[in-house]
Structures are given as C-alpha cells and as structure tokens.
Write a protein that holds these residues in place. Structure first.
Motif, PDB file in Angstrom:
ATOM      1  N   LEU A  69      42.664  36.467  44.386  1.00 47.49           N
ATOM      2  CA  LEU A  69      42.647  37.506  43.358  1.00 47.49           C
ATOM      3  C   LEU A  69      44.055  37.907  42.957  1.00 47.49           C
ATOM      4  CD1 LEU A  69      39.708  37.632  44.454  1.00 47.49           C
ATOM      5  CD2 LEU A  69      39.790  40.104  44.065  1.00 47.49           C
ATOM      6  N   ASP A  70      44.257  38.107  41.655  1.00 50.53           N
ATOM      7  CA  ASP A  70      45.501  38.682  41.168  1.00 50.53           C
ATOM      8  C   ASP A  70      45.509  40.186  41.454  1.00 50.53           C
ATOM      9  OD1 ASP A  70      46.516  36.293  40.122  1.00 50.53           O
ATOM     10  OD2 ASP A  70      45.418  36.551  38.243  1.00 50.53           O
ATOM     11  N   PRO A  71      46.684  40.791  41.619  1.00 48.45           N
ATOM     12  CA  PRO A  71      46.734  42.215  41.987  1.00 48.45           C
ATOM     13  C   PRO A  71      46.009  43.138  41.010  1.00 48.45           C
ATOM     14  CG  PRO A  71      48.870  41.199  42.333  1.00 48.45           C
ATOM     15  CD  PRO A  71      48.025  40.174  41.638  1.00 48.45           C
ATOM     16  N   THR A  72      46.065  42.833  39.703  1.00 45.11           N
ATOM     17  CA  THR A  72      45.460  43.743  38.721  1.00 45.11           C
ATOM     18  C   THR A  72      44.007  43.402  38.410  1.00 45.11           C
ATOM     19  OG1 THR A  72      46.281  42.393  36.888  1.00 45.11           O
ATOM     20  CG2 THR A  72      47.680  44.218  37.635  1.00 45.11           C
ATOM     21  N   GLU A  73      43.463  42.360  39.018  1.00 40.85           N
ATOM     22  CA  GLU A  73      42.068  41.993  38.740  1.00 40.85           C
ATOM     23  C   GLU A  73      41.124  43.141  39.072  1.00 40.85           C
ATOM     24  OE1 GLU A  73      39.993  38.363  39.688  1.00 40.85           O
ATOM     25  OE2 GLU A  73      41.922  37.336  39.941  1.00 40.85           O
ATOM     26  N   PRO A  74      40.142  43.396  38.216  1.00 38.28           N
ATOM     27  CA  PRO A  74      39.199  44.476  38.490  1.00 38.28           C
ATOM     28  C   PRO A  74      38.160  44.106  39.539  1.00 38.28           C
ATOM     29  CG  PRO A  74      38.678  43.422  36.404  1.00 38.28           C
ATOM     30  CD  PRO A  74      39.937  42.790  36.885  1.00 38.28           C
ATOM     31  N   VAL A  75      37.850  45.071  40.370  1.00 38.16           N
ATOM     32  CA  VAL A  75      36.776  44.950  41.345  1.00 38.16           C
ATOM     33  C   VAL A  75      35.933  46.216  41.261  1.00 38.16           C
ATOM     34  CG1 VAL A  75      38.205  43.535  42.871  1.00 38.16           C
ATOM     35  CG2 VAL A  75      38.030  46.001  43.284  1.00 38.16           C
ATOM     36  N   ILE A  76      34.689  46.125  41.711  1.00 38.98           N
ATOM     37  CA  ILE A  76      33.848  47.307  41.863  1.00 38.98           C
ATOM     38  C   ILE A  76      33.928  47.739  43.320  1.00 38.98           C
ATOM     39  CG2 ILE A  76      31.512  48.234  41.716  1.00 38.98           C
ATOM     40  CD1 ILE A  76      30.955  46.215  39.500  1.00 38.98           C
ATOM     41  N   ALA A  77      34.388  48.954  43.543  1.00 39.49           N
ATOM     42  CA  ALA A  77      34.561  49.486  44.893  1.00 39.49           C
ATOM     43  C   ALA A  77      33.287  50.210  45.319  1.00 39.49           C
ATOM     44  CB  ALA A  77      35.744  50.442  44.935  1.00 39.49           C
ATOM     45  N   MET A 179      35.172  51.038  39.177  1.00 40.74           N
ATOM     46  CA  MET A 179      36.023  49.872  38.972  1.00 40.74           C
ATOM     47  C   MET A 179      37.476  50.267  39.193  1.00 40.74           C
ATOM     48  SD  MET A 179      34.772  47.383  35.909  1.00 40.74           S
ATOM     49  CE  MET A 179      34.701  48.569  34.571  1.00 40.74           C
ATOM     50  N   GLU A 180      38.215  49.383  39.844  1.00 39.53           N
ATOM     51  CA  GLU A 180      39.638  49.587  40.031  1.00 39.53           C
ATOM     52  C   GLU A 180      40.292  48.227  40.256  1.00 39.53           C
ATOM     53  OE1 GLU A 180      40.283  52.002  43.467  1.00 39.53           O
ATOM     54  OE2 GLU A 180      39.223  50.663  44.823  1.00 39.53           O
ATOM     55  N   SER A 181      41.603  48.198  40.313  1.00 46.02           N
ATOM     56  CA  SER A 181      42.303  46.938  40.538  1.00 46.02           C
ATOM     57  C   SER A 181      42.162  46.488  41.991  1.00 46.02           C
ATOM     58  CB  SER A 181      43.783  47.074  40.183  1.00 46.02           C
ATOM     59  OG  SER A 181      44.445  47.892  41.143  1.00 46.02           O
ATOM     60  N   TRP A 182      42.286  45.186  42.199  1.00 46.02           N
ATOM     61  CA  TRP A 182      42.272  44.642  43.550  1.00 46.02           C
ATOM     62  C   TRP A 182      43.387  45.256  44.394  1.00 46.02           C
ATOM     63  CZ3 TRP A 182      40.235  43.056  47.641  1.00 46.02           C
ATOM     64  CH2 TRP A 182      40.868  42.235  48.578  1.00 46.02           C
ATOM     65  N   GLU A 183      44.569  45.421  43.805  1.00 44.14           N
ATOM     66  CA  GLU A 183      45.689  46.007  44.540  1.00 44.14           C
ATOM     67  C   GLU A 183      45.371  47.427  44.975  1.00 44.14           C
ATOM     68  OE1 GLU A 183      49.136  46.578  46.516  1.00 44.14           O
ATOM     69  OE2 GLU A 183      48.386  44.680  45.708  1.00 44.14           O
ATOM     70  N   GLU A 184      44.753  48.205  44.093  1.00 44.87           N
ATOM     71  CA  GLU A 184      44.387  49.586  44.432  1.00 44.87           C
ATOM     72  C   GLU A 184      43.404  49.602  45.600  1.00 44.87           C
ATOM     73  OE1 GLU A 184      44.651  53.835  43.404  1.00 44.87           O
ATOM     74  OE2 GLU A 184      45.800  52.087  42.734  1.00 44.87           O
ATOM     75  N   PHE A 185      42.405  48.727  45.551  1.00 46.30           N
ATOM     76  CA  PHE A 185      41.397  48.704  46.608  1.00 46.30           C
ATOM     77  C   PHE A 185      42.000  48.287  47.947  1.00 46.30           C
ATOM     78  CE2 PHE A 185      38.319  46.638  49.320  1.00 46.30           C
ATOM     79  CZ  PHE A 185      37.267  47.537  49.323  1.00 46.30           C
ATOM     80  N   TRP A 264      43.475  59.019  35.583  1.00 42.40           N
ATOM     81  CA  TRP A 264      43.823  57.673  35.110  1.00 42.40           C
ATOM     82  C   TRP A 264      45.199  57.298  35.642  1.00 42.40           C
ATOM     83  CZ3 TRP A 264      47.793  55.298  32.541  1.00 42.40           C
ATOM     84  CH2 TRP A 264      47.546  54.061  31.967  1.00 42.40           C
ATOM     85  N   THR A 265      45.304  56.099  36.185  1.00 44.39           N
ATOM     86  CA  THR A 265      46.595  55.544  36.574  1.00 44.39           C
ATOM     87  C   THR A 265      46.644  54.100  36.097  1.00 44.39           C
ATOM     88  OG1 THR A 265      45.730  54.888  38.756  1.00 44.39           O
ATOM     89  CG2 THR A 265      46.884  57.020  38.609  1.00 44.39           C
ATOM     90  N   ALA A 266      47.806  53.631  35.775  1.00 41.49           N
ATOM     91  CA  ALA A 266      47.967  52.274  35.266  1.00 41.49           C
ATOM     92  C   ALA A 266      47.687  51.247  36.360  1.00 41.49           C
ATOM     93  CB  ALA A 266      49.386  52.092  34.722  1.00 41.49           C
ATOM     94  N   GLY A 267      47.390  49.998  35.913  1.00 42.54           N
ATOM     95  CA  GLY A 267      47.362  48.920  36.889  1.00 42.54           C
ATOM     96  C   GLY A 267      46.105  48.091  36.993  1.00 42.54           C
ATOM     97  N   GLN A 268      45.090  48.301  36.136  1.00 43.63           N
ATOM     98  CA  GLN A 268      43.889  47.461  36.171  1.00 43.63           C
ATOM     99  C   GLN A 268      43.788  46.640  34.888  1.00 43.63           C
ATOM    100  OE1 GLN A 268      38.991  47.705  36.090  1.00 43.63           O
ATOM    101  NE2 GLN A 268      40.153  49.561  36.540  1.00 43.63           N
ATOM    102  N   ALA A 269      43.572  45.345  35.020  1.00 45.86           N
ATOM    103  CA  ALA A 269      43.471  44.464  33.861  1.00 45.86           C
ATOM    104  C   ALA A 269      42.071  44.521  33.254  1.00 45.86           C
ATOM    105  CB  ALA A 269      43.789  43.027  34.264  1.00 45.86           C
ATOM    106  N   SER A 270      42.012  44.412  31.940  1.00 45.45           N
ATOM    107  CA  SER A 270      40.726  44.247  31.266  1.00 45.45           C
ATOM    108  C   SER A 270      40.139  42.901  31.648  1.00 45.45           C
ATOM    109  CB  SER A 270      40.912  44.307  29.743  1.00 45.45           C
ATOM    110  OG  SER A 270      39.747  43.817  29.080  1.00 45.45           O
ATOM    111  N   ILE A 277      41.557  36.464  33.882  1.00 46.36           N
ATOM    112  CA  ILE A 277      41.215  37.886  33.982  1.00 46.36           C
ATOM    113  C   ILE A 277      42.395  38.709  34.469  1.00 46.36           C
ATOM    114  CG2 ILE A 277      39.806  39.540  35.279  1.00 46.36           C
ATOM    115  CD1 ILE A 277      37.475  37.599  35.039  1.00 46.36           C
ATOM    116  N   GLY A 278      43.117  38.217  35.460  1.00 43.76           N
ATOM    117  CA  GLY A 278      44.222  38.988  36.033  1.00 43.76           C
ATOM    118  C   GLY A 278      45.385  39.203  35.095  1.00 43.76           C
ATOM    119  N   GLU A 279      45.389  38.518  33.941  1.00 37.69           N
ATOM    120  CA  GLU A 279      46.465  38.686  32.970  1.00 37.69           C
ATOM    121  C   GLU A 279      46.047  39.553  31.793  1.00 37.69           C
ATOM    122  OE1 GLU A 279      47.526  34.708  31.937  1.00 37.69           O
ATOM    123  OE2 GLU A 279      48.489  34.290  33.877  1.00 37.69           O
ATOM    124  N   GLY A 280      44.878  40.137  31.854  1.00 40.61           N
ATOM    125  CA  GLY A 280      44.402  40.998  30.778  1.00 40.61           C
ATOM    126  C   GLY A 280      45.242  42.251  30.639  1.00 40.61           C
TER     127      GLY A 280
END
Length: 319
Positions: A69-77, A179-185, A264-270, A277-280
């Motif tokens: 997974l790329d750091p900004t890829e979205p995941v459902i936590a 939903m949040e970024s992989w890095e956040e999770f 809201w905080t920055a860092g999740q890709a569309s 996906i990780g480059e969105g």
C-alpha cells in the motif's frame, strides 16, 4: 478497455429501466411482489449478479508486514472494543464492493460503492439471522443494490435499507467506521491488522474509474442535481439527513455544529482520480465525533447521491 469505459459501453446497450419479468430467471427466490421503490428506478450497471464478487471471511496480516500500500491510499478503518483494529483497503473494495466479516463478535458488511464514493459498514444481524451480502449488479440512483443470499432481498447500499423482497423496509444498523489514509491508520495502530490481498485476478491498486470524481455528471444517474449550485461530484460528509460539503470542511479544518464535531487533515488520496490509487489528489482524512469524542456513523459521499436519497435533507453550508 478500462472498466469505466466498459460500463459506459454496456449501459448504452442495456435498457434504461428493467422490470421483474427480465429479472426472474436470475432471481428466482426474490419476492418481487414486495417493493418499496419504483422498478423503473432500478437498472443494470453492466455486470450481472455476482459479476462483481463480494468477499467473505477475508485474510489479514499484521500492519508491519504490509508493503504493497502507498502511504496515502484510502482504507476503511474498523476499530471495535475487543478486537485488533482492522483496515480494509479500497484497492480491494473497489473491485469487490462488499466484504462479509466478523469483528469482535459482530458480523459486519464493509461496503464501498465507487459510483457514489459511499463507504459504509453495516451490522449483518437482521431479525435474529446473520445475512451474507452480495453485489446484485443493479443500480438505483447510481448506487449499488446489494442482496442477501438468505432471502435474495435487495438492499440499497447508501441508506442500508431493504427495497425489494422479504426484507422490504428493513433497516440495517450502520456502524461507526471511517475512511482514512493507510499512513494514518498504521501510525495510530502499529499492532493492528490489514486485509490481505484476495486471491482473485484483479489489478489491485489501480482505479478502473479514472477521472470519475472530476466528471461533470455522475454515471447512470437521471435524477435531479444538487441545490445551491453544488457540483454533483463534490464530496459531502453525511451524518443522518445532514450534509457538510467537503469544500467547506477542508477550508475550515474543524466544524462544530448541532452536536457534531467534524475534522479534516490532509493526506488521503482519492480512490477515483488517477490510474494508481495512491497517486490520487488529496481529499483529506475526515473524522466525525459526538460531544463526548465517540465516533459517529457517517458517510463521505457525492453530493448528487445525498440529494437523491435525502431530497429534503439539510445542507450545512455555514455562513
């Protein structure tokens, strides 16, 4: 051919409105005498029943073992007391849309409808029975119509409600996930778990709907556009029948209104922008809590979908 282009091509060949007579062969156990919606509102999205294969009992690996997974890829936590936190990457849900699982003794359906950007987790217990959900291949207002394998009732994903069959008018319980970024999770949950790659032949990590959330109009949608000159594919944070435009939340960073605390905080890709996906583009991480800091059930969906399913809903536009 990209899947998005394929779906457009198929939609041109599929009648705009279907009827039960066309469905009975594929759905012999669905009670079409019970419907809460007009059949003319339901149409084929292209793939047949189970053409998008839902998953059940997925495998998981430790967070520190995940390297794809790329750091900004979205995941459902999914973070419930009594179980290790779990991340369900959208790189898999984009291709499967539903994951039937059990977390902390709770049977859950983790769902994602790409055409509405709607990511909701439901309790699968209904009337003393545990249901198992699949993807019907049908759409209503561009939103996925799920079905349960036990009664073959049809369910509207965006609202978690039975619309056709035995469970007509039955509401699923929505659980507080986000939903949040992989890095956040993984930063918050170094000892957590992440769903492992399914054993299907799919180009996981790629987006079959390239550029969709920049489109001027939604796909396979004939309803009204949102009010207040809000573009139909702007994301909104829906809590109940209220919607906060993401453009407002991203600008303000934090909103406290009517007992709801949004941040809201920055860092999740569309997941619906670029091919990878990780480059969105950055759409940010959103959390929704109550006054005591507990996470609230919510959705981050497109504005057109909110207006379609909550036509009398409140638009929280601020001053």
């Amino acid at each position: 051919m990209r899947l998005f282009a394929f779906l457009i091509a198929v939609s041109l060949a599929v009648p705009a409105a279907a009827t039960p007579d066309r469905w009975r062969n594929a759905w012999p156990n669905t009670d079409f005498t019970r419907t809460a919606v007009e059949f003319s509102e339901i149409m084929s999205g292209g793939p047949p029943r189970d053409g998008i294969p839902a998953l059940s009992d997925p495998g998981f690996i430790a967070v520190d073992l995940e390297t794809r997974l790329d750091p900004t890829e979205p995941v459902i936590a999914v973070e419930f007391d009594g179980a290790e936190p779990r991340a369900y990457p959208l790189r898999y849900l984009t291709w499967h849309e539903i994951v039937n699982d059990e977390v902390a003794g709770v049977p859950v359906a983790v769902t994602f409808c790409p055409l509405c950007n709607s990511a909701i987790t439901f309790d699968r217990r209904v009337e003393g029975e545990i249901l198992t959900f699949g993807v019907s291949g049908m759409l209503r207002h561009s939103d996925m119509v799920m079905y349960d394998r036990e009664t073959e009732s049809w369910w509207q994903q965006a609202i978690g409600r039975g619309i056709v069959g035995h469970h007509m008018h039955t509401d699923l319980v929505t659980l507080p996930t986000w939903m949040e970024s992989w890095e956040e999770f993984r930063s918050r949950n170094p000892n957590g778990l992440v769903m492992d790659e399914p054993g299907w032949r799919r180009p996981y990590g790629t987006n079959p709907y390239v550029g969709y959330d920049s489109s001027p109009r939604p796909f396979l949608y004939n309803g009204e556009m949102p009010p207040h000159d809000i573009p139909p594919l702007v994301r909104v944070v829906r809590v109940g029948d209220r919607a906060w435009p993401l453009t407002r939340l991203a600008e303000e960073g934090q909103i406290e209104e009517d007992g709801v605390f949004l941040s809201w905080t920055a860092g999740q890709a569309s997941a619906l922008d670029t091919n990878r996906i990780g480059e969105g583009r950055d759409v940010g991480n959103i959390r929704v809590r109550d006054g005591q800091g507990a996470d609230l059930p919510h959705d981050v969906m497109f504005a057109f979908a909110f207006h379609a399913f909550w036509p009398d809903g409140d638009w929280m536009l601020g001053q």
